[in-house]
Design a protein around this motif. Structure first.
Motif, PDB file in Angstrom:
ATOM      1  N   THR A 265       0.816  -1.220   0.000  1.00 24.64           N
ATOM      2  CA  THR A 265       0.000   0.000   0.000  1.00 24.64           C
ATOM      3  C   THR A 265       0.846   1.265   0.000  1.00 24.64           C
ATOM      4  OG1 THR A 265      -0.182  -0.148   2.411  1.00 24.64           O
ATOM      5  CG2 THR A 265      -1.971  -1.095   1.116  1.00 24.64           C
ATOM      6  N   ALA A 266       2.054   1.221   0.547  1.00 19.41           N
ATOM      7  CA  ALA A 266       2.915   2.413   0.564  1.00 19.41           C
ATOM      8  C   ALA A 266       3.267   2.835  -0.866  1.00 19.41           C
ATOM      9  CB  ALA A 266       4.187   2.140   1.366  1.00 19.41           C
ATOM     10  N   THR A 267       3.638   1.880  -1.706  1.00 14.73           N
ATOM     11  CA  THR A 267       3.952   2.193  -3.103  1.00 14.73           C
ATOM     12  C   THR A 267       2.706   2.656  -3.844  1.00 14.73           C
ATOM     13  OG1 THR A 267       5.783   0.617  -3.155  1.00 14.73           O
ATOM     14  CG2 THR A 267       4.822   1.236  -5.271  1.00 14.73           C
ATOM     15  N   ALA A 268       1.578   2.008  -3.580  1.00 13.38           N
ATOM     16  CA  ALA A 268       0.328   2.407  -4.235  1.00 13.38           C
ATOM     17  C   ALA A 268      -0.016   3.854  -3.900  1.00 13.38           C
ATOM     18  CB  ALA A 268      -0.807   1.476  -3.812  1.00 13.38           C
ATOM     19  N   ARG A 269       0.091   4.231  -2.620  1.00 14.30           N
ATOM     20  CA  ARG A 269      -0.207   5.612  -2.213  1.00 14.30           C
ATOM     21  C   ARG A 269       0.767   6.599  -2.850  1.00 14.30           C
ATOM     22  NH1 ARG A 269      -1.076   3.338   2.805  1.00 14.30           N
ATOM     23  NH2 ARG A 269       1.019   3.938   3.469  1.00 14.30           N
ATOM     24  N   VAL A 295      -6.961   1.172  -1.901  1.00 11.80           N
ATOM     25  CA  VAL A 295      -5.728   1.296  -1.113  1.00 11.80           C
ATOM     26  C   VAL A 295      -6.073   1.368   0.368  1.00 11.80           C
ATOM     27  CG1 VAL A 295      -3.735   2.764  -0.606  1.00 11.80           C
ATOM     28  CG2 VAL A 295      -4.427   2.377  -2.977  1.00 11.80           C
ATOM     29  N   ALA A 296      -7.068   2.181   0.715  1.00 11.80           N
ATOM     30  CA  ALA A 296      -7.496   2.285   2.116  1.00 11.80           C
ATOM     31  C   ALA A 296      -8.009   0.939   2.624  1.00 11.80           C
ATOM     32  CB  ALA A 296      -8.570   3.358   2.251  1.00 11.80           C
ATOM     33  N   LEU A 297      -8.753   0.218   1.792  1.00  3.99           N
ATOM     34  CA  LEU A 297      -9.296  -1.079   2.182  1.00  3.99           C
ATOM     35  C   LEU A 297      -8.181  -2.078   2.481  1.00  3.99           C
ATOM     36  CD1 LEU A 297     -11.777  -3.006   2.405  1.00  3.99           C
ATOM     37  CD2 LEU A 297     -11.497  -3.444  -0.037  1.00  3.99           C
ATOM     38  N   ALA A 304     -12.010   5.185   6.370  1.00 10.98           N
ATOM     39  CA  ALA A 304     -11.359   6.294   5.667  1.00 10.98           C
ATOM     40  C   ALA A 304     -11.623   6.214   4.169  1.00 10.98           C
ATOM     41  CB  ALA A 304      -9.855   6.282   5.938  1.00 10.98           C
ATOM     42  N   GLY A 305     -11.629   4.993   3.633  1.00  7.26           N
ATOM     43  CA  GLY A 305     -11.908   4.824   2.211  1.00  7.26           C
ATOM     44  C   GLY A 305     -13.308   5.264   1.855  1.00  7.26           C
ATOM     45  N   LEU A 306     -14.276   4.924   2.707  1.00  9.42           N
ATOM     46  CA  LEU A 306     -15.666   5.308   2.449  1.00  9.42           C
ATOM     47  C   LEU A 306     -15.841   6.820   2.543  1.00  9.42           C
ATOM     48  CD1 LEU A 306     -18.266   3.806   1.774  1.00  9.42           C
ATOM     49  CD2 LEU A 306     -18.827   3.813   4.192  1.00  9.42           C
TER      50      LEU A 306
END
Length: 540
Positions: A265-269, A295-297, A304-306
């Protein structure tokens, strides 16, 4: 070399970064203004033709002011200038209605002059018409114009086709219109053609084509295909500017999705944060919003994603509330609701997706699995697989079917179901679908992967699934949900019965079931719980 302001915008609503973009020649605006000033409208039309994309990327730098002095009787016979003026007005929200009038005028002018309009001009007009209709949400008209433009391009001799300015960008615009019009296979073919037309010398055009190819494949679950295009997009001749501004939106989405398939997720963000665009105008906002939510999920931050998805939709105003928009994001919203432990809210969200869509069946199968209804999960997962239009939906359905099959003691389908799932994951490069199972089912599927010789695949999966589920909630039927919604609008059983054309006794029966399932004793409490669980949509 010209430095472009972050507020600059293309006809697609993409925002350029505050960085040098050597392909843009701003002098075309002053040359256009000079031609109009001396009433040489033929020269102005030639400048528009030769510098079409330089002008399109300079719309906030005086293009409208340069064209406004042209008399109406002259504009009527010059569809290129009409279209350019419409594009210039379209970038300012309060003038978009005016821009639309010029779009329409350009279309009618081109059609009335069909025999006198150059074929190269016709291509430019149709491509711009397609983009304009796409931006205002008229996808059917956008697709029709895109197909006409492609037909006109194919009819041109190679020499004339090569004379069209920035041909790779035209293919990119047409492919984007086809993609958002639901013609994915046609769009991919169009992007491939645009990539083939990219020049091998000088400043490289056509990055949007390779970016869209990577992003579409990644979103569809064809990770290996996406990685092949990403390999090309990461190096020369493409630039960091292209990878970060509007043209690189789907490149960043592809990088983020590929990173998520590795649970990074760090790379995705980092890739999502590298985008430079205005969230109020970028047309790819739904793909961005869905990827951010995923990514949040995966990061364990479903709430946070919602909230992020809701904020993005609110920022887009009316566009964020359109049924098509709500439907396109419902699958991800349902996953987020499941991660928050509410199968009822997840099911309610899915109702916004068309009943025939594979994504709706896959979501319903996942919810049924969470509720312990493995028979319904098996049925819906198989329907989803039959109707799937993407590898991702197919893999999600296969994961749910495998999990449901394992619940049936002595089922002969165990090994075939596990092998089918494993081979799908290996052939596409996906890993996320199997992690979106209830914890007990996830553990069972992982154990069977090892048992049937897929231990290497098992080692690439996390110890725990992404989604967790609370105990199943009592589920309202479709009829009970309809009555609950009517209870919000009507104070009495009689008025509810009249509105729904039901008998009073039927309404009373539904109301008793609603009270029992929601564990309430009053109408107001039932409505409040319904809103809290998102069984109803708040009108406030």
């Amino acid at each position: 070399m010209t430095t472009v302001s972050p507020r600059d915008s293309s006809i697609n609503g993409g925002v350029l970064p505050d960085a040098p973009v050597p392909e843009i020649d701003r002098s075309c605006v002053s040359r256009l203004a000079k031609a109009v000033e001396i009433a040489d409208y033929a020269a102005a039309e030639e400048i528009a033709r030769d510098s079409w994309f330089d002008l399109a990327l300079s719309l906030r730098h005086g293009v409208a002011e340069a064209l406004e002095p042209i008399p109406a009787n002259e504009l009527r016979g010059r569809p290129l200038l009409l279209m350019m003026l419409g594009m210039a007005y379209n970038v300012t929200p309060q003038q978009r209605a005016k821009g639309l009038r010029y779009f329409v005028a350009a279309v009618f002018a081109a059609r009335s002059m069909r025999g006198r309009v150059r074929m190269t001009d016709r291509v430019l007009l149709l491509a711009s018409e397609s983009a304009a209709f796409r931006v205002i949400g008229r996808t059917g008209l956008s697709v029709r114009a895109a197909r006409s433009a492609l037909g006109a391009l194919e009819a041109l001799p190679a020499v004339e086709r090569g004379s069209i300015p920035a041909l790779p960008r035209i293919y990119a615009h047409l492919g984007t219109s086809l993609y958002y019009g639901g013609r994915v296979a046609e769009a991919l073919s169009c992007f491939e053609r645009g990539l083939a037309e990219s020049p091998t010398q000088g400043y490289p055009l056509g990055f949007t084509n390779v970016a869209m190819l990577a992003g579409i494949h990644a979103l569809a679950g064809d990770v290996h295909e996406a990685e092949a295009y990403l390999q090309s997009a990461r190096g020369e001749p493409w630039t960091d500017v292209q990878r970060s501004w509007y043209s690189g939106t789907f490149y960043r989405i592809a990088e983020a999705i590929v990173a998520l398939e590795r649970f990074d997720t760090a790379t995705a963000r980092a890739h999502l944060d590298a985008m430079r665009h205005d969230r109020r105008t970028i047309e790819h906002w739904r793909a961005i919003s869905a990827t951010e939510a995923l990514v949040a999920l995966v990061d364990g931050r479903a709430a946070a994603g919602l909230v992020g998805m809701d904020a993005f939709a609110k920022l887009r105003g009316e566009e964020g509330r359109r049924p098509a928009t709500v439907s396109s994001l419902a699958g991800v919203r349902s996953l987020l609701q499941l991660a928050l432990g509410s199968t009822a809210a997840a099911a309610t969200v899915l109702r916004s997706i068309d009943r025939g869509e594979a994504e709706r069946y896959a979501g319903a199968a996942r919810i049924a699995l969470a509720r312990g209804e493995h028979g319904a999960a098996l049925h819906d997962s198989r329907v989803a697989a039959e109707r799937a239009c993407s590898s991702r939906t197919l893999a999600e359905a296969a994961a749910i079917e495998a999990a449901a099959t394992l619940r049936v003691e002595g089922s002969r389908r165990r090994r075939p179901a596990i092998e089918h799932l494993a081979e799908l994951l290996l052939s596409t490069g996906m890993r996320l679908p199997v992690t979106m199972l209830p914890p007990a089912d996830y553990a069972a599927v992982c154990a069977e992967l090892t048992r049937f010789g897929y231990d290497e695949l098992r080692q690439e999966l996390p110890e725990r699934p992404i989604l967790t589920f609370d105990a199943p909630e009592a589920v309202l039927t479709e009829a009970e949900l309809t009555v609950l919604d009517a209870m919000r609008r009507h104070p009495s059983i009689t008025s509810i019965a009249g509105d729904l054309r039901l008998s009073v006794n039927t309404v009373k029966s539904h109301r008793r079931n609603i009270y029992r399932k929601l564990q309430v004793n009053t109408r107001d409490a039932a409505v409040a719980v319904g809103l809290d669980r998102q069984l109803l949509i708040s009108t406030e």
